[in-house]
Design a protein around this motif. Structure first.
Motif, PDB file in Angstrom:
ATOM      1  N   LEU A  10       0.819  -1.213   0.000  1.00 59.02           N
ATOM      2  CA  LEU A  10       0.000   0.000   0.000  1.00 59.02           C
ATOM      3  C   LEU A  10       0.853   1.264   0.000  1.00 59.02           C
ATOM      4  O   LEU A  10       0.473   2.281  -0.579  1.00 59.02           O
ATOM      5  CB  LEU A  10      -0.919   0.018   1.221  1.00 59.02           C
ATOM      6  CG  LEU A  10      -2.015  -1.045   1.273  1.00 59.02           C
ATOM      7  CD1 LEU A  10      -2.680  -1.043   2.642  1.00 59.02           C
ATOM      8  CD2 LEU A  10      -3.054  -0.830   0.177  1.00 59.02           C
ATOM      9  N   GLU A 136      -2.335  -7.101  -4.211  1.00 59.35           N
ATOM     10  CA  GLU A 136      -2.606  -5.716  -3.821  1.00 59.35           C
ATOM     11  C   GLU A 136      -3.993  -5.281  -4.275  1.00 59.35           C
ATOM     12  O   GLU A 136      -4.700  -4.567  -3.552  1.00 59.35           O
ATOM     13  CB  GLU A 136      -1.551  -4.770  -4.387  1.00 59.35           C
ATOM     14  CG  GLU A 136      -1.742  -3.341  -3.939  1.00 59.35           C
ATOM     15  CD  GLU A 136      -0.718  -2.375  -4.513  1.00 59.35           C
ATOM     16  OE1 GLU A 136      -0.928  -1.157  -4.388  1.00 59.35           O
ATOM     17  OE2 GLU A 136       0.280  -2.844  -5.098  1.00 59.35           O
ATOM     18  N   ARG A 140      -6.828  -3.852  -1.846  1.00 57.10           N
ATOM     19  CA  ARG A 140      -7.486  -2.559  -2.022  1.00 57.10           C
ATOM     20  C   ARG A 140      -8.996  -2.707  -2.203  1.00 57.10           C
ATOM     21  O   ARG A 140      -9.769  -1.851  -1.767  1.00 57.10           O
ATOM     22  CB  ARG A 140      -6.862  -1.812  -3.204  1.00 57.10           C
ATOM     23  CG  ARG A 140      -5.446  -1.326  -2.906  1.00 57.10           C
ATOM     24  CD  ARG A 140      -4.869  -0.468  -4.019  1.00 57.10           C
ATOM     25  NE  ARG A 140      -3.528  -0.007  -3.684  1.00 57.10           N
ATOM     26  CZ  ARG A 140      -3.267   1.045  -2.929  1.00 57.10           C
ATOM     27  NH1 ARG A 140      -4.254   1.786  -2.454  1.00 57.10           N
ATOM     28  NH2 ARG A 140      -2.012   1.386  -2.675  1.00 57.10           N
ATOM     29  N   HIS A 144     -11.631  -0.979   0.226  1.00 57.46           N
ATOM     30  CA  HIS A 144     -12.748  -0.183  -0.303  1.00 57.46           C
ATOM     31  C   HIS A 144     -14.062  -0.663   0.312  1.00 57.46           C
ATOM     32  O   HIS A 144     -14.920   0.153   0.692  1.00 57.46           O
ATOM     33  CB  HIS A 144     -12.795  -0.308  -1.823  1.00 57.46           C
ATOM     34  CG  HIS A 144     -13.814   0.597  -2.480  1.00 57.46           C
ATOM     35  ND1 HIS A 144     -15.145   0.254  -2.598  1.00 57.46           N
ATOM     36  CD2 HIS A 144     -13.702   1.834  -3.028  1.00 57.46           C
ATOM     37  CE1 HIS A 144     -15.801   1.224  -3.203  1.00 57.46           C
ATOM     38  NE2 HIS A 144     -14.952   2.199  -3.465  1.00 57.46           N
ATOM     39  N   PHE A 174      -4.159   5.033   0.706  1.00 61.65           N
ATOM     40  CA  PHE A 174      -5.448   4.608   0.173  1.00 61.65           C
ATOM     41  C   PHE A 174      -6.294   5.834  -0.163  1.00 61.65           C
ATOM     42  O   PHE A 174      -7.243   6.177   0.529  1.00 61.65           O
ATOM     43  CB  PHE A 174      -6.179   3.706   1.185  1.00 61.65           C
ATOM     44  CG  PHE A 174      -7.426   3.079   0.635  1.00 61.65           C
ATOM     45  CD1 PHE A 174      -7.356   2.072  -0.321  1.00 61.65           C
ATOM     46  CD2 PHE A 174      -8.683   3.502   1.062  1.00 61.65           C
ATOM     47  CE1 PHE A 174      -8.504   1.504  -0.839  1.00 61.65           C
ATOM     48  CE2 PHE A 174      -9.839   2.943   0.548  1.00 61.65           C
ATOM     49  CZ  PHE A 174      -9.743   1.938  -0.406  1.00 61.65           C
TER      50      PHE A 174
END
Length: 222
Positions: A10, A136, A140, A144, A174
């Protein structure tokens, strides 16, 4: 994949292969991630009132190797720091330079690429651009779901969020269309009851220790 490795994926720009702007002191952050993972796995704890000696100190509950080289190395280092404050344990692990080892391990497994370059044709630097983004992307997507759609996190995702909050990296690692709302949700997750009752206090102590260690490093370097 370790929580510390998730944190690095990240934190690093997939194309440039270097930390995204606003993310600093990764050794302390990654050290905290290792300590937190060992806590969640029941290997390390923070003493409470029922323990002998001072409360709020690092103690090994189970010295059995985990089977992950980085975690086992951290476990051995923490055995030498048993009885230390969590922030001192984080600093001890950070001194071993875990970031470079974990990045190298990710490159060995084909997740990242190692690129050795020279800045201005003089100064050698190493960059770590993405090679395989599948993990990844899944990470993510889950973030989310938790931070934007406000779904309930599993323990692992909540740990990653707690570390992003502790290192003040949520907005940088993020980015979303509404960073303030995302930050607020991340703080709710970090403060929530996502850990078992047996380890919740230790989790709070470890994440607080990461914040202290990172802030101290900022002051020192500035």
């Amino acid at each position: 994949m370790l929580i510390a490795e998730d944190l690095l994926l990240l934190a690093f720009d997939d194309t440039e292969g270097k930390p995204v702007s606003g993310v600093h002191n990764l050794d302390q952050a990654v050290a905290g991630a290792l300590l937190l993972e060992l806590t969640l796995r029941g290997r390390v704890d923070v003493t409470g009132e029922a323990d002998e000696g001072r409360a709020g100190r690092i103690v090994l509950r189970d010295a059995t190797p985990v089977g992950e080289a980085e975690l086992d190395g951290a476990l051995e280092a923490l055995a030498e720091k048993e009885g230390a404050k969590p922030k001192d344990a984080v600093n001890r692990l950070a001194k071993d330079g875990p970031v470079d080892r974990l990045l190298s391990g990710l490159a060995d497994r084909g997740v990242l690429k190692r690129e050795d370059r020279k800045v201005l044709k003089l100064f050698p630097v190493t960059r770590w651009p993405a090679a395989d983004c599948r993990h990844e992307e899944q990470l993510r997507t889950e973030l989310h779901r938790v931070l934007v759609e406000e779904a309930e996190p599993d323990e692992r995702t909540a740990a990653v969020v707690a570390l992003l909050v502790a290192t003040k990296s949520v907005r940088h690692a993020f980015p979303t269309d509404d960073p303030q709302l995302t930050q607020k949700r991340a703080e709710q997750v970090a403060e929530g009851n996502w850990g078992s009752d047996a380890v919740r206090k230790a989790i709070d102590e470890v994440t607080a220790a990461v914040m202290v260690a990172v802030m101290a490093a900022v002051v020192t370097t500035s």
